[in-house]
Enzyme design. Sequence first.
Site, PDB file in Angstrom:
ATOM      1  CB  ILE A  49       8.818 -20.809  17.128  1.00 49.50           C
ATOM      2  CG1 ILE A  49       9.121 -21.515  15.793  1.00 49.50           C
ATOM      3  CG2 ILE A  49       7.452 -20.128  17.074  1.00 49.50           C
ATOM      4  CD1 ILE A  49       8.195 -22.685  15.498  1.00 49.50           C
ATOM      5  CB  SER A  69       4.286 -30.591  14.677  1.00 51.27           C
ATOM      6  OG  SER A  69       5.070 -31.121  13.626  1.00 51.27           O
ATOM      7  CE1 TYR A 121       7.516 -32.367  18.450  1.00 52.72           C
ATOM      8  CE2 TYR A 121       7.183 -32.993  16.154  1.00 52.72           C
ATOM      9  CZ  TYR A 121       7.316 -32.014  17.125  1.00 52.72           C
ATOM     10  OH  TYR A 121       7.228 -30.693  16.776  1.00 52.72           O
TER      11      TYR A 121
END
Length: 264
Positions: free
Chosen positions: A18, A141, A154
């Site tokens: 990204i 996310s 995460y």
Amino acid sequence: MHRIENKVIWITGASSGIGEALVYALVKKNCKLIISARNEVALQRVRENCEQKEHIQILPLDLGDFKVMDQKVATALSFFNTIDILINNAGVSQRSLIINTKFEVYKKLININYLGTIALTKALLPYFIKMNKGHFVTVTSLMGKFGSPYRSGYCGAKHALHGFFDVLRMEHEKNGIDVTLICPGFVQTNIAKNALTADGSQQQTDDVATQNGLPVAVFTKKMLRAIEQKKFEAYIGQGETKGVYLKRFFPKLLHRVVLRSQVK
């Protein structure tokens, strides 16, 4: 809408995925860019791929080295004498079950994905306050909104980013500071290959969900639109974005859907 053209933008994690796609998109919009990552050779490659090389400055950065952030901000400001937007994009994912994952892996995930991002943000914050303007854009996310197996550390770090930046927005709206949280779903990058496994080594293999995710150029276009609109949050993906709303209204249903998906 606030146009992004001609802005001075600092992008972390700019050596691939990204971040790299953002460089290519933003340099075409006549932005001046500061690009950061640990891999300086990869940053040089990204810069060489751009026609307007004079608009890009390279600043190597390791998010795990908290003590250098004030120095890095001073260097970044010296390039173009200002910074309009910081895009906190750098991070690392995870693919391992809780029972098997070493505690050191969780520390690394928190240090890179959360504490490093916070350290850099805090170092730049006084400048934004002084200028009475600035925009923090943080790539979290969908895992910052709900969970999924194999991603416990995460998910924890990404959830923490939402808590911190929501408060930053509340405390510093009076200083003209904007905060946008970008929540990707599956995007065609190397995030799965680079994900940490139970012992801290990289997974080195891709997964089907990532391979079938949004093309990174499509994702980037949607992300830049969200930045220009100064959205609080943007959920960018395909069907997986529905998980945000299932979590809010039907959490038990989401639980069953995620388990049935067998996404790893």
